[in-house]
Design an enzyme around this catalytic site. Structure first.
Site, PDB file in Angstrom:
ATOM      1  NE  ARG A   1       2.702   5.062   3.112  1.00  0.00           N
ATOM      2  CZ  ARG A   1       1.828   4.251   2.502  1.00  0.00           C
ATOM      3  NH1 ARG A   1       1.904   2.945   2.680  1.00  0.00           N
ATOM      4  NH2 ARG A   1       0.877   4.744   1.732  1.00  0.00           N
TER       5      ARG A   1
ATOM      6  CE  LYS B   1       2.801   5.063  -1.645  1.00  0.00           C
ATOM      7  NZ  LYS B   1       2.093   4.049  -2.434  1.00  0.00           N
TER       8      LYS B   1
ATOM      9  CD  GLU C   1       6.828  -3.942  -1.843  1.00  0.00           C
ATOM     10  OE1 GLU C   1       5.825  -3.563  -1.222  1.00  0.00           O
ATOM     11  OE2 GLU C   1       7.882  -3.296  -1.876  1.00  0.00           O
TER      12      GLU C   1
END
Length: 345
Positions: free
Chosen positions: A82, A184, A220
């Site tokens: 990721r 992220k 989210e």
């Protein structure tokens, strides 16, 4: 190794300086060897790209002490992947994925005395991050970067533990639409600070974000993915049309736990917020590395008052079983899929 003399059961979720960090620099088109450092401070140019154009990304994972006394990490290879995806999205050099995993092992090993003991409820939080250090004044990627890993012992992210929390619906978008949520990056989380502070000031544990294009679909929360259980006992996992929901490693792992270990029916699909308003779901939870699963009992906002009947006060039966199974895999009580738990010491 003898552990540090700390009140492990009372640790907050906050930064505590440990013995070592890991640092590696990117210059002249290549990564240096990298290694441990006891210097936890940073020095950079006033023109560093991170300060002007927010070229910064990060990851988060944990090191645990198992029941047998081993120190382990959970699926660090997925964090490495990721982070590579995040780097590509922000035009940053990929930190080699095998080197990422080895760096995690190296810094956790060096800080083994800071890994909380089994049963304490605490963990060692591992924060890999990368930022642009090269001078940039025009809008373009920098040519120098630094990759670091800090570690710090932490307690639970949500202090409620198994007690259900109340969240609210954000009236302010966390980030721009069209896919920025799938990395992220510091800029994504910075966008959640303002609505997050508003929610906390009003007494709510978190914000629930709807899609920024139509404000129709569930996305989210500020720091975790959402899981739902419908009236038929299915685990419903919200998906996004614009790829703007963070691909949580915890969420993906829980899907495997639910489907392949617990034999549940898992449905991954876009979820309209109206379905929650209509009472189609009996349980709700927030999941992520820091939270694992925190039960949501209520969603409130102006004109909105939703209670999840099977988890209004504490975790409902499905969320409780999911959390206990995953944490038992992570702690070594239950054998999980091959490669999920990586032994460090």
């Amino acid at each position: 190794m003898e552990k540090k003399d700390l009140d492990w059961g009372s640790l907050p979720f906050s930064y505590m300086k440990t013995d070592y960090s890991y640092v590696c620099n990117y210059k002249n088109g290549a990564w240096e060897e990298g290694g441990l450092t006891t210097d936890h401070s940073l020095q950079m140019s006033e023109c560093a790209g991170v300060l002007h154009y927010a070229q910064t990304i990060f990851e988060g994972l944990k090191a645990y002490t198992t029941e047998s006394g081993d120190i382990v990490c959970f699926r660090p290879d997925l964090n490495a992947q990721r982070m590579a995806d995040s780097a590509a999205r922000l035009c940053m050099p990929e930190f080699p994925q095998d080197k990422f995993v080895e760096a995690v092992k190296e810094v956790v090993t060096a800080n083994a005395a800071w890994v909380p003991p089994f049963g304490s409820g605490a963990t060692l939080y591992v924060r890999p991050y990368m930022f642009a250090t090269g001078d940039v004044i025009g809008v373009k990627p920098a040519d120098e970067y630094q990759f670091r890993i800090l570690v710090t012992p932490v307690g639970p992210y949500f202090k409620g533990g198994d007690t259900a929390v109340t969240i609210t619906v954000a009236d302010y978008d966390r980030a721009a639409p069209h896919g920025t949520g799938n990395i992220k990056a510091g800029l994504n989380y910075a966008m959640s600070l303002y609505p997050g502070e508003k929610a906390h000031a009003a007494g709510y544990a978190e914000n629930l974000y709807l899609d920024s294009m139509t404000r129709t679909y569930v996305e989210e929360t500020g720091g975790a993915n959402i899981l739902l259980v419908d009236k038929d006992g299915n685990l419903v996992v919200p998906q996004s049309f614009t790829n703007s929901i963070l691909p949580s490693i915890t969420r993906r792992s829980l899907v495997v736990v639910a489907r392949d270990i617990l034999g549940m029916n898992v449905i991954e699909r876009p979820v309209k917020f109206q379905e929650i308003l209509d009472g189609d779901f009996v349980e709700c939870g927030m999941c992520g590395t820091a939270a694992v699963i925190s039960p949501v009992g209520h969603i409130e906002a102006e004109g909105i008052d939703v209670t999840f009947p099977d988890g209004a006060e504490t975790s409902g039966p499905v969320m409780h079983k999911l959390r206990s199974t995953l944490t038992e895999i992570q702690s070594g009580k239950v054998e999980g899929p091959e490669g999920w738990v990586v032994k460090i010491l």
